[in-house]
Structure formats: structure tokens, C-alpha cells
Design an enzyme around this catalytic site. Sequence first.
Site: not given
Length: 233
Positions: A197-199
Site C-alpha cells: 500500500c505504502h511500502g
Amino acid sequence: MSLASASGSLLRSCARQQLTTSRAALASCQQSRGVADASKASFQSPFGSTTTKIPDFSKYSSKKSPRSNQVFSYFMAGSLGLASAVGAKATVQDFLVNMSASADVLAQAKVEIGLGAIPEGKNVIIKWRGKPVFIRHRTQSEIDEANQIDHTTLRDPQTDEERVQDPKWLVMLGVCTHLGCVPIGEAGDYGGWFCPCHGSHYDISGRIRKGPAPLNLEVPQYNFPTDETLVIG
Ligand code: FES
């Protein structure tokens, strides 16, 4: 006739006239009082001779002694109090039984997993209370790797020992601590889990190593009733 004798006779005649008028007024007053007394004597009450009749309650009064009446009163008060207490207890009990978790909810509260079916080096995901739970059967090299890290340098400092009960089994919620996505297993820069999703990158102990997630993956309550059984919840 002189002036003095004329005025004297005038005064006498006035006084005589006034006396006559006073006598007539007195007679009239006595007459009207007589009429009033006569009418009073003939007054008849519309309610008869006795206006307030007090009923006779004697047939309702107890023939027993005051002591036995007291005993009866205490008995009645005690019985009513007891009946009220029993009713209140039943009401509260019914309410608590209705509000407690049903059998299917209780069944979901705990999940039992047979560990014999999970080979070494593999992940299994199960659902518990609506959330994914990651179970990893770790290899010895993975356990060593998890212990090599200096935990004081981590964002959420935790040793591997603090996160597992048996080093072979890593159990944690599969919910990213950033915004709640489900991370992918055996991925990321640290060989653990990766949240695309955001790493966010988690290591083989589920600790956050890189990315925006602030905390390590959460470890739920669990135990091992036998060597081959895991119970979560
Ligand atoms: S939700 Fe996992 S990195 Fe954002």
C-alpha cells in the site's frame, strides 16, 4: 313676648320632637328584632338534625391482640420484600444472559490450529475475529537472523524473544500498522512481510524495518495446549 322667652319655647318644642322620634326608632328596632327571632326559631336544616354521620367501622376492626396484628404486618412486609428480591434477581439474570455472547460468537473468540499441517519454512493465514493471522513455521536460519539484529536500533524496539513463545512459531496479526492493509508474506527487503500500500517492510520477526508503518505487527494472545496445537484467543 320677649326674645328670650320665644327662643326658650322654640328649644323646648325641638327637644320634645327629637324625643318622640327616638322612641319611634327604638320601637321599630325592637319590632324588627322580634321578627328575626321569630324567623330564627322556625329555621330547619336541609341536612336533618345531624349533618356529619360517622360510619361504624367496628365490624372491620381486628378482634385479635395488637401483638398478633404486628406479627401479621411484619410477615406481609417480609414476604413482599422477598418476592420483590426474587423478581429483581430473575430480571437481572435474564438481562445478563441475553447480553452475554452467544455460542457462535464464543466459538469465534478462540481458534485452534493443528501445527502438524504447517511445514517448516511456510506461512499459513487463518481468520480470527474477522482479522487475518499469520502463522510462520520458522527455520533455524530465520530464527538466527531474527536474533542477530540489534533491536535498540529499530523503530519499535523489541527482541525476537519478546515476540514469540516458541522460536519455531511466529504468530501475529496480518494487519499493517500503518493503515491496516494485509502485508504480503516472504516479500520485502528483509525477507519477512511487505505491505505494498505504502511500502512498509517487516522482518522475519514481524518488526517494522522500513516504510511508514510506526509499529511492529501485533502479536495476539495465544498458547500451545500441546506440542502440536496452537490456540489463538
Ligand atoms: S497500510 Fe501498509 S504501508 Fe500503508
